[in-house]
Design an enzyme around this catalytic site. Structure first.
Site, PDB file in Angstrom:
ATOM      1  N   CYS A 138     -15.182  -0.495  -6.351  1.00 19.76           N
ATOM      2  CA  CYS A 138     -15.887   0.203  -7.428  1.00 19.76           C
ATOM      3  C   CYS A 138     -14.825   0.571  -8.449  1.00 19.76           C
ATOM      4  O   CYS A 138     -14.015   1.466  -8.211  1.00 19.76           O
ATOM      5  CB  CYS A 138     -16.607   1.454  -6.925  1.00 19.76           C
ATOM      6  SG  CYS A 138     -17.376   2.400  -8.273  1.00 19.76           S
ATOM      7  N   CYS A 141     -15.481   4.422 -10.167  1.00 20.23           N
ATOM      8  CA  CYS A 141     -15.334   5.663  -9.389  1.00 20.23           C
ATOM      9  C   CYS A 141     -15.190   5.306  -7.910  1.00 20.23           C
ATOM     10  O   CYS A 141     -14.157   4.784  -7.504  1.00 20.23           O
ATOM     11  CB  CYS A 141     -16.495   6.612  -9.643  1.00 20.23           C
ATOM     12  SG  CYS A 141     -18.128   5.852  -9.469  1.00 20.23           S
ATOM     13  N   SER A 142     -16.217   5.573  -7.116  1.00 18.84           N
ATOM     14  CA  SER A 142     -16.130   5.242  -5.691  1.00 18.84           C
ATOM     15  C   SER A 142     -17.514   4.949  -5.124  1.00 18.84           C
ATOM     16  O   SER A 142     -17.828   5.360  -4.006  1.00 18.84           O
ATOM     17  CB  SER A 142     -15.472   6.391  -4.912  1.00 18.84           C
ATOM     18  OG  SER A 142     -16.196   7.604  -5.102  1.00 18.84           O
ATOM     19  N   CYS A 143     -18.352   4.250  -5.886  1.00 19.23           N
ATOM     20  CA  CYS A 143     -19.697   3.900  -5.414  1.00 19.23           C
ATOM     21  C   CYS A 143     -19.585   3.093  -4.126  1.00 19.23           C
ATOM     22  O   CYS A 143     -18.812   2.135  -4.045  1.00 19.23           O
ATOM     23  CB  CYS A 143     -20.438   3.110  -6.482  1.00 19.23           C
ATOM     24  SG  CYS A 143     -20.739   4.060  -7.995  1.00 19.23           S
TER      25      CYS A 143
END
Length: 230
Positions: A138, A141-143
């Protein structure tokens, strides 16, 4: 995105970020991996102590139900995690019809196993083959697909991984101990808030006599992100 009135493409921006992070990126990813695997038998951090103090105050004021909090903790410790993704993979390995449905519509097929949920409402499953290796990242961000893989590991959220996985995936995979031959195409999938990806690893040789439950036990989280193979 623009700089000085000149438009900058997302890939060009990421490439610039990767160059800037290159000098420390290997160390950053390594440190993130070390932090994740570190022994947690130590004095609680200031944040942990503050959280505990806040929990105590809220409980005393009857603003927090401890049993409800325990339910949330149990959910993430025992019911949400990579063991769910492993069930999806194992079923695809033993059931060709399910595998076809999974690759055609990951959301619907995973829903058949009742493994959809928050942060995993829309899923795409990509298959590793002898010709193609898939890697999930991702970049923004950190999906991450919580219902099937649990909470994202520290290194997945690091700026080094997020920037470099797109630009130099072979080098990143090598830092995880995975060498992908030049003949194998690497496809990088960028998860977003609207769509999350799960890698369907190749079934290891010598597992023909294993049942679905036994197969699920050998599937790892990292293999479903694409930084490892089985």
């Amino acid at each position: 995105m623009s700089r000085g009135g000149q438009k900058i493409g997302r890939r060009k921006f990421l490439k610039g970020a990767a160059v800037g992070a290159a000098a420390v990126s290997s160390t950053a990813i390594s440190n993130a991996q070390d932090a994740e695997s570190a022994d947690h038998q130590h004095v609680p951090s200031d944040i942990a102590l503050r959280v505990k103090a806040l929990e105590t105050v809220l409980t005393e004021k009857n603003l927090l139900d401890p049993s409800a909090l325990d339910e949330v903790v149990d959910q993430y410790e025992n019911r949400i995690g990579p063991q769910n993704g492993a069930k999806v993979v194992a079923k695809a390995w033993v059931d060709s019809d399910y595998k076809a449905r999974l690759l055609d519509d990951g959301t619907a097929a995973i829903g058949e196993l009742d493994l959809l949920g928050r942060q995993g409402e829309h899923m795409v499953v990509v298959e590793n083959t002898t010709e193609v290796h898939n890697l999930v990242v991702c970049t923004l961000c950190s999906c991450y697909p919580w219902p099937t893989l649990g909470l994202p590991p520290t290194w997945y959220k690091s700026s080094a991984y997020r920037a470099r996985a797109v630009i130099e995936p072979r080098a990143v995979l090598l830092e995880f101990g995975l060498e992908v031959s030049d003949e194998t195409e690497i496809r990088v999938w960028d998860s977003t808030a609207e769509m999350r990806y799960l890698v369907l690893p190749r079934r290891p040789e010598g597992t023909e006599d294993m049942n679905e439950e036994e197969l699920a036990d050998i599937v790892t989280r990292d293999s479903m992100i694409g930084v490892a193979v089985l």
